[in-house]
Scaffold this motif. Structure first.
Motif, PDB file in Angstrom:
ATOM      1  N   LEU A  13       9.958   2.482  -8.293  1.00 33.27           N
ATOM      2  CA  LEU A  13       9.610   3.172  -6.829  1.00 33.27           C
ATOM      3  C   LEU A  13       9.086   3.001  -6.716  1.00 33.27           C
ATOM      4  O   LEU A  13       9.113   2.768  -5.199  1.00 33.27           O
ATOM      5  N   LEU A  14       7.617   3.517  -6.282  1.00 27.18           N
ATOM      6  CA  LEU A  14       6.396   4.075  -5.660  1.00 27.18           C
ATOM      7  C   LEU A  14       5.972   1.956  -5.021  1.00 27.18           C
ATOM      8  O   LEU A  14       5.744   1.712  -4.308  1.00 27.18           O
ATOM      9  N   THR A  15       6.725   1.413  -6.826  1.00 26.55           N
ATOM     10  CA  THR A  15       6.095   0.028  -6.013  1.00 26.55           C
ATOM     11  C   THR A  15       6.765  -0.919  -4.978  1.00 26.55           C
ATOM     12  O   THR A  15       6.092  -1.785  -3.815  1.00 26.55           O
ATOM     13  N   ALA A  16       8.374  -0.240  -5.058  1.00 26.33           N
ATOM     14  CA  ALA A  16       8.879  -0.160  -4.457  1.00 26.33           C
ATOM     15  C   ALA A  16       8.884  -0.160  -3.073  1.00 26.33           C
ATOM     16  O   ALA A  16       8.817  -0.613  -1.972  1.00 26.33           O
ATOM     17  N   ALA A 252      -5.839  -6.150   4.560  1.00 26.49           N
ATOM     18  CA  ALA A 252      -6.281  -5.127   4.199  1.00 26.49           C
ATOM     19  C   ALA A 252      -4.170  -5.035   3.625  1.00 26.49           C
ATOM     20  O   ALA A 252      -4.106  -4.202   2.155  1.00 26.49           O
ATOM     21  N   THR A 253      -3.194  -5.451   3.291  1.00 31.41           N
ATOM     22  CA  THR A 253      -2.337  -5.367   2.685  1.00 31.41           C
ATOM     23  C   THR A 253      -2.042  -6.016   1.568  1.00 31.41           C
ATOM     24  O   THR A 253      -1.720  -5.456   0.516  1.00 31.41           O
ATOM     25  N   THR A 254      -3.056  -7.328   1.962  1.00 30.33           N
ATOM     26  CA  THR A 254      -3.559  -7.582  -0.130  1.00 30.33           C
ATOM     27  C   THR A 254      -3.944  -6.711  -0.955  1.00 30.33           C
ATOM     28  O   THR A 254      -3.343  -6.835  -2.089  1.00 30.33           O
ATOM     29  N   LEU A 255      -5.061  -6.039  -0.285  1.00 34.00           N
ATOM     30  CA  LEU A 255      -5.193  -4.621  -0.940  1.00 34.00           C
ATOM     31  C   LEU A 255      -4.763  -3.637  -1.817  1.00 34.00           C
ATOM     32  O   LEU A 255      -4.277  -3.000  -2.421  1.00 34.00           O
ATOM     33  N   ILE A 256      -3.563  -3.041  -0.632  1.00 32.71           N
ATOM     34  CA  ILE A 256      -2.442  -2.097  -0.641  1.00 32.71           C
ATOM     35  C   ILE A 256      -1.548  -2.672  -1.884  1.00 32.71           C
ATOM     36  O   ILE A 256      -1.066  -1.991  -1.884  1.00 32.71           O
ATOM     37  N   SER A 257      -0.821  -3.903  -1.526  1.00 36.87           N
ATOM     38  CA  SER A 257       0.236  -3.669  -2.012  1.00 36.87           C
ATOM     39  C   SER A 257       0.440  -5.319  -3.182  1.00 36.87           C
ATOM     40  O   SER A 257       1.267  -5.315  -3.358  1.00 36.87           O
ATOM     41  N   LEU A 263       0.146  -4.009  -9.658  1.00 36.90           N
ATOM     42  CA  LEU A 263      -0.793  -2.869 -10.877  1.00 36.90           C
ATOM     43  C   LEU A 263      -0.366  -1.580 -10.727  1.00 36.90           C
ATOM     44  O   LEU A 263       0.574  -1.801 -12.171  1.00 36.90           O
ATOM     45  N   LEU A 264       0.687  -1.036 -10.207  1.00 37.46           N
ATOM     46  CA  LEU A 264       2.200  -0.602 -10.550  1.00 37.46           C
ATOM     47  C   LEU A 264       3.227  -0.930 -10.869  1.00 37.46           C
ATOM     48  O   LEU A 264       4.236  -0.894 -11.860  1.00 37.46           O
ATOM     49  N   MET A 265       3.957  -2.237 -11.069  1.00 37.55           N
ATOM     50  CA  MET A 265       4.542  -3.226 -11.037  1.00 37.55           C
ATOM     51  C   MET A 265       4.161  -3.239 -12.735  1.00 37.55           C
ATOM     52  O   MET A 265       5.005  -2.705 -13.867  1.00 37.55           O
TER      53      MET A 265
END
Length: 321
Positions: A13-16, A252-257, A263-265
């Motif tokens: 869910l956090l990944t989503a 920035a978006t590459t780093l976060i998402s 990693l979260l996935m």
């Protein structure tokens, strides 16, 4: 309730949520960079970042059994590399509403593949939750006003955006877009199954961070091989004319998402009980877009809220099941 039992589902869910926020940016960045180049760049940057983190933490990047390493790489090439590129291309041809709607086929297809190839089973309540989540999310992304609102949030007052930002709505373009989206769905589902099997083969050495490096690197490298074979999109500006702010957003978006989200996935895939459940929760990204759009001052219709509530009920049933 023992929350530790649901670490995988919570991570999904956090990944989503992370991917929902990133989607608003990728739609904008995709107006300047063709999907294959965009996907390759973000995957290789994220792989390099996580590789450095793994070295700092002293993780054994090369301790994976060869079979597990190969499957992680294959999973990344299929899903993160080719599958995501097909999805980004379908997004350009169909627009957000149709493209996201077609991706709702991913969870049931993953459940079917998990049953056929991994012997995974779901109880009746969980199956109903999968169906309800797909229906709710499908209802949300089918609303054309939402697609316009999301577009407005990321591209407001951008006079430099290329003409290619307007989807081609001719019948031939729509057919090609639907075909690309369906190929993306098939590859994402296959990627999830291969990913789960890689964790089985890897055993204790199959760390979430290490496996993410393998998947991202493979996804980026396969696109690097394909990039010279694909003609540039004439309506998009050459790379050296892309505005500097677009590269900032990309980084920035590459780093976060991409780095953080992937990693979260992997935590979700490693810790959750079922591949179909993970894929269903990952597909809930559009639901998180609704409050983001509302906070940005855009109007959210009652039918959209209703669809979100239906999907949330489906997620609750997944946990219960």
């Amino acid at each position: 309730m023992d929350v530790t039992l649901y670490v995988g589902e919570i991570a999904a869910l956090l990944t989503a949520a992370v991917w929902a926020a990133a989607a608003l940016i990728w739609v904008h960045v995709g107006r300047y960079l063709r999907p294959l180049l965009l996907n390759m760049t973000k995957n290789l940057i994220a792989a390099a970042i996580l590789f450095g983190v793994a070295l700092l933490l002293g993780l054994g990047l090369f301790n994976l059994p060869p079979g597990a390493a190969l499957l992680f790489a294959a999973s990344g090439a299929l899903g993160i590399g080719i599958g995501d590129t097909f999805y980004l291309q379908s997004l350009n041809r169909l627009g957000p509403a149709w493209a996201l709607l077609i991706t709702m086929l991913t969870p049931p297809l993953t459940v079917l593949m998990g049953w056929v190839f991994l012997g995974e089973t779901l109880g009746g309540v969980a199956i109903a939750g999968v169906a309800l989540t797909v229906i709710g999310v499908g209802w949300v992304v089918l609303r054309p006003p939402q697609a316009d609102n999301v577009d407005a949030v990321v591209s407001e007052a951008d006079p430099e955006r290329p003409a290619a930002s307007v989807p081609d709505q001719t019948p031939q373009a729509l057919r090609v877009g639907v075909g690309l989206a369906l190929l993306g769905v098939l590859l994402q589902s296959a990627s999830m199954i291969v990913n789960r099997q890689a964790f089985v083969l890897g055993g204790a050495d199959a760390d979430a961070l290490v496996s993410t490096v393998y998947r991202l690197a493979a996804g980026g490298l396969v696109l690097a091989v394909l990039l010279p074979m694909v003609k540039p999109v004439a309506s998009l500006p050459p790379v050296w004319r892309v505005p500097t702010r677009v590269w900032y957003w990309l980084g920035a978006t590459t780093l976060i998402s991409t780095a953080g989200g992937m990693l979260l996935m992997q935590v979700a895939v490693e810790r959750a009980s079922n591949a179909g459940v993970v894929q269903t929760l990952l597909s809930a990204s559009p639901l998180f877009v609704i409050p983001m759009v509302a906070l940005a001052g855009q109007r959210v219709g009652g039918s959209t809220v209703l669809g979100g509530l239906v999907a949330i009920a489906g997620v609750a049933m997944l946990f219960a099941g």
